[in-house]
Write a protein that holds these residues in place. Structure first.
Motif, short mmCIF file in Angstrom:
data_model
loop_
_atom_site.label_atom_id
_atom_site.label_comp_id
_atom_site.label_asym_id
_atom_site.label_seq_id
_atom_site.Cartn_x
_atom_site.Cartn_y
_atom_site.Cartn_z
N UNK A 109 0.83 -1.07 0.14
CA UNK A 109 0.10 -0.17 0.07
C UNK A 109 0.93 1.38 0.12
N UNK A 110 1.55 1.39 -1.05
CA UNK A 110 2.71 2.31 -1.11
C UNK A 110 2.12 3.83 -1.16
N UNK A 111 0.96 4.09 -1.15
CA UNK A 111 0.47 5.41 -1.03
C UNK A 111 -0.15 5.65 0.08
N UNK A 112 -0.02 4.87 1.30
CA UNK A 112 -0.35 5.32 2.67
C UNK A 112 0.24 6.34 3.02
N UNK A 113 -0.57 7.46 3.79
CA UNK A 113 0.10 8.66 4.32
C UNK A 113 -0.09 8.65 5.94
N UNK A 114 -1.07 7.72 6.17
CA UNK A 114 -1.28 7.37 7.77
C UNK A 114 -1.45 6.08 7.89
N UNK A 115 -0.65 5.35 9.03
CA UNK A 115 -0.77 3.72 9.29
C UNK A 115 -0.85 3.81 10.79
N UNK A 116 -2.12 3.48 11.43
CA UNK A 116 -2.41 3.39 12.67
C UNK A 116 -2.63 2.10 13.10
N UNK A 117 -1.59 1.58 14.03
CA UNK A 117 -1.84 0.24 14.46
C UNK A 117 -1.45 -0.31 15.82
N UNK A 118 -1.72 0.93 16.68
CA UNK A 118 -1.39 0.92 18.04
C UNK A 118 -2.24 0.28 19.04
N UNK A 119 -1.71 -0.22 19.84
CA UNK A 119 -2.42 -0.88 21.10
C UNK A 119 -3.39 -2.04 20.58
N UNK A 120 -2.69 -2.96 19.93
CA UNK A 120 -3.09 -4.39 19.65
C UNK A 120 -2.05 -5.45 20.32
N UNK A 121 -1.81 -6.59 19.73
CA UNK A 121 -1.23 -7.45 20.33
C UNK A 121 -0.06 -8.15 19.07
N UNK A 122 0.34 -7.21 18.35
CA UNK A 122 1.35 -7.58 17.27
C UNK A 122 2.66 -7.91 17.95
N UNK A 123 3.46 -8.93 17.48
CA UNK A 123 4.65 -9.23 17.95
C UNK A 123 5.45 -9.41 16.61
N UNK A 124 6.74 -9.96 16.75
CA UNK A 124 7.60 -9.79 16.01
C UNK A 124 8.54 -8.54 15.74
N UNK A 125 8.92 -8.46 14.57
CA UNK A 125 9.68 -7.01 14.12
C UNK A 125 8.89 -6.21 13.31
N UNK A 182 10.33 -3.74 5.05
CA UNK A 182 9.82 -3.24 3.77
C UNK A 182 8.68 -1.90 4.12
N UNK A 183 8.61 -1.65 5.21
CA UNK A 183 8.06 -0.28 5.52
C UNK A 183 8.64 0.55 4.96
N UNK A 184 10.06 0.60 4.48
CA UNK A 184 10.65 1.36 3.82
C UNK A 184 10.21 1.98 2.55
N UNK A 185 9.15 1.28 2.05
CA UNK A 185 8.53 1.65 0.64
C UNK A 185 7.55 2.70 1.07
N UNK A 217 13.96 5.88 5.20
CA UNK A 217 13.40 6.33 3.82
C UNK A 217 12.02 7.04 3.74
N UNK A 218 11.79 7.18 4.93
CA UNK A 218 10.33 7.83 5.10
C UNK A 218 10.45 9.35 5.33
#
Length: 1024
Positions: free
Chosen positions: A403-419, A423-426, A450-451
């Motif tokens: 989704x290379x045209x994203x200007x806002x990505x909000x994923x806070x306060x969940x239970x995501x793990x890992x790294x 690729x977010x540098x795209x 890159x951002x």
């Protein structure tokens, strides 16, 4: 006699109503019509001349042609029937006319169109307008008309459009509104109307557009609304309406838009509601109390473009939305959707068919399970994606980077793990990235560099390790960085302190950072909040921290800082909160810290400080500062119960030392008496001259005593201090003569130019009256309790403070931050323009403000702008004549806002104010001060905008505008909003700002043209 019991047809009621109107006006109506039939032309001309008599400001001169030298059919704004030479149209829209509306307009008996919108008419709408029986269109929108709904206008049975939007009307919508059977457009939005929507609204069988939003209407939407078979647009948002949305509403196949946001609607939506709404393009019920599942029939809403059901109580699974091929905006946030299960995201895969989607929000719900990889197959147009505050677990899919045209990505306060995927540098267009409040581990990827368009990065409350990558220095637009509560180590890289763009918050607290704070911290000149607390930092606190002139909150506690508290902290005059506790600081408390007037919290506990505790400023109140754990401190205010400090010096052991000292003292006293006597004579003479000058200047202002001001501010307590300026301080207080809160500006007469500033402000304000100027209530020119000269001005208190605070807010937490949307900014710009136009062209003696900037624009409780601070203003005897030198010589405004010609010439000008006005608009639209660190080496705010529009509009607009629910960046080059006029509005405002702020004074746009352009923008931007 009960007419209702006889079941008379509605036409009888109309007939009876007409008879009543005829009887009411029999002596005037029939009499005037008799005159009209004999000499109707003269009647029309006389009515217009009477109309002109009540207009006292005509900035564009549209009424100049209204004189006997030309036929009235050729007058500006007038259209006549060529056959009878009777007036059929009066169109004065947008000419900024000031005055009241003459009731004699009702004598224009052939009038079909009356357009007085976008002016400054006040007073009431004449009830005589009910005699305009041929009237088909009436537009009185965007004025300041008050009083109740003009009930007699319900006799104008030919009316097809009635637009009263944006006034101050009160009372109820009359039931007689139902008599206007031919009405197609009814707009009464943005007023102060109360009561219920009358059931008689159902009689308006021709109605296509109904605008009732932004009032205080109560009760339920009447079932009779279902009778409006031609209705296409329904706007009732921002009221106090309650009950269930009437089911009949969902059988109105003509509807294109249903806007019912921000009310108190409850109940659930029928499952089949979208079966009978084939033309529905926008459905907005966000901000209500609606419960139950999302109607499954939404799968049939094939032309739907906007779906806003956020902030309700919807439950269950989200239906298949894959058939909504035109959908652009989906807001499901803040409901109870999902069941924290693996099938919560079954609806996502069909949504990948919706290629126009640009905003999608499911935050603050109960979605669980893993985020599926095919989320990366959503529309490439997607610009804002909100997933925060759910129960989503697992790793973040790498496919999100598609989704290379994203200007806002909000994923806070969940239970995501890992790294964090490298690729977010795209995300080359990313502006806001929020991954906070999860369980992410590993390092911050170097690809974060890159951002380059990123302005907010939030990775706090995770388990990230390692160093902050130096590549973060590539993100030269970052305004805030949140990395708190991780396991980050190593020294803080210098690249962080090279980010001069940081203006909001740098939060590195609760990590494992080591090393020292480098001197480069002084580069963060515009940072408001800095938090490096609870780390392993050591060494001295660098003195360069005093160069961070915008600092308001500084947290250094819980480290191992040693050495002394740098005295340079005393230069941070805007500092409100300072915590140095739990370190190893030594030495004494800098005396200059008493001078940080607005400091309201200071914690220096648990250090190794010694010496005397000051007693002024923050040290006057023991509830504002904390010194526990410093055993060698002494003195201070009494309730600290500290030991007294030892007296310095030796006792004189011999009597002749005492006699010698006495002789010296007597000599000194004698000398001081002589000097004092001489000074008294000098100051009495000077004071006499000054008092006579003061009296001439402020004799028109009712004065108030020093005691009154002292009592009304609790002795000018710091608790009531609300601001400071070049020549003094502003306090919030009360007066015995005013039953309301006021703002009291106390002049610092020790500062050079303060007295002249007092005179200049009195001169400027005493004869000025305008709704967009701060109103002076009274003044004080007296002495204080110490016998020293005291001068103060008392103004109306503005609840919402200065525009500066709104454009550059102090964000204590995200929910309390204050932002202005596009419409509000446009209104404020228009308010300021109206005030400046008044100062330049409508005052008895023209005024040049000389210091137009956001801190001098105050906002009342309705966000109406008021221009303030006339301390360095200049009075002109007439336009084009050099200004009187009534203010301090050499002061010509504020750096960044003052025009370039002021740097080489003392003479100020109207064109100089226009330059400042242009810079003000640029700052309002970009969110960047003209003194921003990025503007160096010849770069300016003006040039920055000039080279960026129109192709890079989305990159320069203040991101708080773009992050609104109804506005969205759609691709790399352009902006698409739910209201397509918003982009054009912003471009037009930028054009005005650039035309006002060009370098050459002669080429700057005049305020006449500015106001005309703003009216055009307002008329096309606001939905009315």
């Amino acid at each position: 006699m009960n007419l209702c019991s006889h079941n008379l047809p509605s036409s009888w009621f109309i007939y009876l109503h007409l008879l009543l109107i005829l009887f009411t006006f029999k002596s005037t109506w029939f009499g005037r019509n008799t005159i009209a039939s004999a000499s109707g032309n003269e009647t029309d001309q006389l009515a217009l001349l009477k109309f002109k008599e009540l207009i006292f400001i005509d900035p564009y001169g549209i009424l100049d042609s209204w004189n006997s030298s030309t036929n009235f059919c050729n007058w500006g704004g007038v259209t006549c029937n060529p056959m009878h030479e009777r007036i059929i149209q009066l169109n004065l829209q947008g000419y900024q006319l000031h005055g009241t509306i003459s009731p004699l307009v009702a004598n224009l008996s052939f009038l079909r169109v009356l357009d007085l919108g976008n002016n400054n008419f006040y007073g009431t709408i004449p009830q005589e307008f009910g005699r305009l029986l041929q009237l088909q269109g009436a537009d009185l929108s965007n004025n300041t008309l008050h009083g109740e709904f003009p009930i007699n206008m319900t006799s104008c049975f030919q009316l097809q459009e009635l637009n009263l939007y944006g006034n101050n009307l009160i009372g109820k919508i009359p039931v007689q509104i139902g008599y206007l059977r031919k009405l197609q457009v009814l707009s009464v939005g943005r007023n102060n109307l109360t009561g219920q929507i009358p059931a008689s609204i159902g009689n308006l069988s021709s109605l296509t557009h109904l605008f009732m939003g932004e009032n205080n209407l109560e009760g339920e939407i009447p079932q009779e609304i279902g009778l409006l078979r031609n209705l296409t647009y329904l706007q009732v948002g921002e009221n106090k309406l309650s009950g269930m949305l009437p089911s009949i509403l969902f059988n109105m196949s003509s509807l294109i838009t249903i806007a019912a946001t921000l009310n108190q609607f409850n109940g659930s939506l029928p499952s089949n509601m979208f079966h009978n709404l084939p033309n529905l393009q926008a459905f907005g019920v966000g901000g209500n109390q609606i419960s139950g599942p999302i109607p499954i029939s939404i799968t049939n809403a094939s032309v739907l473009q906007l779906l806003d059901i956020g902030f309700n109580y919807f439950v269950g699974q989200v239906p298949n939305l894959g058939r909504l091929l035109d959908i652009e905006f989906i807001d499901l946030e803040n409901n109870r959707l999902g069941s924290n299960s693996t099938n919560d995201f079954d609806f996502l895969e069909p949504l990948t068919n919706c290629s126009n989607l640009y905003l999608f929000s499911i935050s603050y719900n109960n979605f669980g399970g893993y985020l599926p990889n095919f989320i990366g197959n959503l529309s490439t147009q997607l610009s804002q994606l909100y997933l925060g505050f759910n129960q989503i677990s697992g790793q973040i899919p790498t496919e999100l980077a598609n989704l290379s045209n994203l200007t806002i990505l909000s994923m806070g306060y969940n239970h995501f793990d890992g790294i964090i995927p490298t690729a977010f540098g795209k995300f080359r267009e990313m502006q806001v990235l929020g991954l906070d409040g999860n369980m992410l581990s590993g390092v911050i990827p170097t690809s974060i560099g890159n951002l380059s368009k990123l302005f907010s990065l939030n990775l706090s409350q995770n388990m990230l390790e390692g160093n902050i990558p130096p590549s973060i220095g590539n993100c030269q637009k970052l305004q805030s960085i949140y990395l708190a509560q991780n396991k980050l180590t190593g020294p803080i890289p210098l690249e962080v302190f090279s980010l001069s763009s940081l203006t909001e918050f740098l939060d590195l607290s609760q990590n494992l950072f080591s090393g020292s704070l480098p001197d480069e911290i002084g580069r963060l000149k515009n940072i408001e909040k800095l938090d490096v607390s609870n780390n392993h930092l050591s060494g001295n606190i660098p003195g360069t921290i005093g160069e961070c002139m915008s600092l308001e909150y500084l947290y250094l506690q819980g480290n191992s800082f040693n050495g002394v508290i740098p005295s340079s902290l005393s230069s941070l005059k805007g500092l409100q909160y300072l915590d140095l506790s739990r370190n190893q600081l030594s030495g004494s408390i800098p005396e200059g810290m008493q001078g940080i007037i607005i400091l309201e919290y200071l914690n220096i506990s648990f250090n190794k400080l010694d010496g005397e505790v000051p007693t002024e400023g923050v040290f006057q109140n023991s509830s504002w500062f904390f010194i526990t754990g410093n055993s060698k401190l002494c003195g201070g205010i009494s309730n600290l119960h500290l030991p007294p400090c030892p007296v310095n010096g030796r006792k004189l052991a011999k009597h002749h030392h005492f006699r010698k000292l006495t002789a010296v003292v007597v000599s000194v006293v004698a000398l001081l008496l002589i000097l004092s006597f001489s000074l008294i004579i000098y100051w009495m003479r000077k004071s006499k001259k000054r008092q006579s000058f003061d009296s001439r200047t402020i004799n028109q202002l009712v004065k108030v005593s020093y005691q009154n001001l002292h009592n009304g501010t609790d002795g000018f307590s710091d608790r009531n201090l609300i601001g400071s300026g070049n020549f003094g301080f502003v306090y919030k207080g009360t007066l015995e003569s005013e039953d309301k809160i006021v703002a009291i500006k106390v002049l610092n007469l020790q500062k050079k130019g303060a007295h002249e500033s007092f005179i200049a402000e009195c001169d400027a304000l005493r004869n000025m009256r305008h709704r967009n100027l701060v109103k002076i209530l009274t003044c004080c020119s007296s002495t204080d309790y110490k016998g020293q000269a005291f001068k103060a001005l008392v103004f109306e208190y503005m609840t919402n403070g200065s525009l500066e605070r709104w454009l550059h807010p102090e964000i204590e937490n995200a929910q309390q931050s204050r932002t202005l949307n596009t419409a509000q900014r446009l209104s404020i710009i228009t308010d300021v323009a109206s005030a400046i136009h008044y100062l330049h062209y409508e005052c008895e003696q023209p005024v040049i403000h000389c210091d137009l900037k956001p801190s001098n624009i105050l906002l009342d409780d309705c966000l109406v702008a008021h221009v303030s601070d006339f301390g360095i203003s200049k009075l002109l005897s007439s336009i084009g004549v050099s200004p009187k030198k009534t203010s301090t010589a050499g002061i010509k405004g504020t750096i960044g806002y003052a025009p370039p010609e002021y740097g080489i010439s003392y003479e100020v000008s109207i064109e100089g104010d226009m330059y400042s006005f242009g810079i003000l608009i640029l700052e309002m639209l970009t969110g960047r001060r003209p003194t921003d660190e990025m503007f160096k080496d010849g770069q300016t705010l003006h040039n920055y905008v000039r080279i960026s529009i129109p192709n890079h509009l989305s990159q320069i607009v203040d991101q708080t505008i773009l992050s609104g629910k109804l506005e969205q960046v759609a691709d790399n080059e352009s902006m698409i909003f739910t209201d397509p006029n918003v982009k054009e509005c912003l471009l037009s405002l930028f054009s005005i700002a650039l035309a006002c702020s060009v370098e050459s004074p002669k080429q700057r746009m005049s305020m006449f043209v500015v106001i005309k352009e703003l009216n055009l923008i307002r008329s096309s931007f606001f939905l009315v």
